[in-house]
Enzyme design. Structure first.
Site, short mmCIF file in Angstrom:
data_model
loop_
_atom_site.label_atom_id
_atom_site.label_comp_id
_atom_site.label_asym_id
_atom_site.label_seq_id
_atom_site.Cartn_x
_atom_site.Cartn_y
_atom_site.Cartn_z
N GLU A 128 0.84 -1.33 -0.05
CA GLU A 128 -0.22 -0.19 -0.10
C GLU A 128 0.78 1.15 -0.11
O GLU A 128 0.74 2.26 -0.70
CB GLU A 128 -1.02 0.01 1.17
CG GLU A 128 -2.34 -1.01 1.14
CD GLU A 128 -1.80 -2.57 1.23
OE1 GLU A 128 -0.63 -2.51 1.80
OE2 GLU A 128 -2.58 -3.17 1.04
N HIS B 190 -10.90 -5.16 8.08
CA HIS B 190 -11.68 -5.16 6.71
C HIS B 190 -12.99 -4.30 7.10
O HIS B 190 -13.56 -4.07 6.26
CB HIS B 190 -12.23 -6.60 6.11
CG HIS B 190 -11.13 -7.35 5.67
ND1 HIS B 190 -10.27 -8.01 6.55
CD2 HIS B 190 -10.85 -7.81 4.43
CE1 HIS B 190 -9.29 -8.84 5.78
NE2 HIS B 190 -9.78 -8.67 4.45
#
Length: 326
Positions: free
Chosen positions: A60, A129
């Site tokens: 990321e 998540h």
């Protein structure tokens, strides 16, 4: 006009803008060949090719840094993080570089990036998540934070975000991705950033919310209507910069305010809204403003997440408290 879901509206907006502007590039983990974890980018690789739709490594920080470099060199990257809980390695690039580039170069360079990510609980996902950490980014000067709550707003706000010359954190409520369909005209018309949307007019209490919590807020308003309570609902849409004037105008009319968000209560965006309401509309208030929020805990696993997400009942209870205050 076709009826489409929120995730389909995201895809439609991306395809429209990529067709209209060859500088727009999409990148992220599995966004090309697989069309993204939620299929938000499905079909874009076939339509625009591998030079404009890029699968990246599972990194990321690299995705964010690459996007900054692209933006500096004249491209308009739309970078996807698979889930908001995965965005933390990218904070260095987003906060120290993307958000500061205009200031650092005294306006010589801008950083037109959209960082897209699903966020929020309610999809029975594992750890990392289901986070709602919009306040991290709202606290950072130089960033816009945008949250759609319907297919039409997802389409219009994403177009506006891509066309914006500065970085945007575009948060897509994952439990609304396929919740409902709406007619969306694929005409390239953007919706304005930095403004709230009044979803329902009312006289007794102002409910302020955003993202997936619009669903429970609308349901609560329907129940309250049966009890004779007239609710005004404001969808914040752009968390930063905040359109406080629309909120204040509503509170000055109703005299009561309840803010609803899924993120933890402490230091959430709701605290900022309540603070500004107290500072600027104190003499219009008939009751102290309230917040209905997630708890100050890690988002629980699937069996418990329904107890974490603010419920219709919790919203109704808060409204009843401000209505009964004397």
């Amino acid at each position: 006009m076709a009826e489409i879901t929120l995730v389909e509206a995201v895809n439609q907006a991306l395809a429209y803008e990529m067709q209209a502007n060859s500088d727009v590039v999409v990148l992220g983990e599995d966004v090309a060949k697989n069309g993204g974890v939620f299929r938000a980018t499905v079909g874009l690789l076939d339509q625009f090719g591998p030079e404009r739709v890029l699968d990246t490594p599972l990194a990321e920080s690299m995705i964010a840094g690459l996007a900054v470099g692209m933006a500096v060199r004249g491209l308009i990257p739309v970078a996807e993080f698979q889930f908001m809980g995965f965005i933390y390695p990218a904070l260095d690039q987003i906060i120290n570089h993307a958000s500061r580039l205009r200031n650092r170069t005294r306006g010589r360079l801008t950083c037109p990036i959209v960082f897209r990510t699903p966020f929020g609980a309610g999809i029975h996902a594992p750890e990392h998540h289901s986070e709602s950490t919009e306040a991290y980014f709202a606290h950072t000067p130089g960033l816009r934070v945008v949250v759609p709550s319907s297919p039409a707003r997802a389409y219009g706000l994403l177009l506006a975000s891509i066309r914006n010359p500065d970085p945007v954190i575009f948060l897509e409520p994952s439990r609304l991705y396929r919740y409902a369909k709406q007619e969306v005209k694929n005409d390239g018309q953007a919706l304005p950033l930095d403004v709230c949307f009044t979803l329902r007019a009312g006289d007794d209490v102002t409910l302020v919310t955003w993202g997936a919590m619009v669903k429970e807020t609308l349901a609560a308003a329907d129940t309250l209507k049966q009890a004779g309570i007239s609710v005004e609902i404001i969808d914040v849409a752009t968390i930063k910069p905040l359109d406080i004037n629309t909120i204040l105008a509503s509170v000055e009319k109703t005299g009561r305010c309840v803010v609803i968000h899924e993120a933890p209560l402490t230091c959430g965006v709701g605290a900022e809204i309540v603070a500004q309401v107290a500072e600027k509309a104190l003499f219009s208030l008939k009751a102290p403003p309230e917040r209905v929020a997630g708890f100050d805990t890690i988002v629980p696993y699937a069996k418990m997440e329904k107890y974490y997400i603010p419920s219709e009942k919790r919203i109704i209870d808060a409204v009843n408290r401000v209505m009964e205050f004397a």
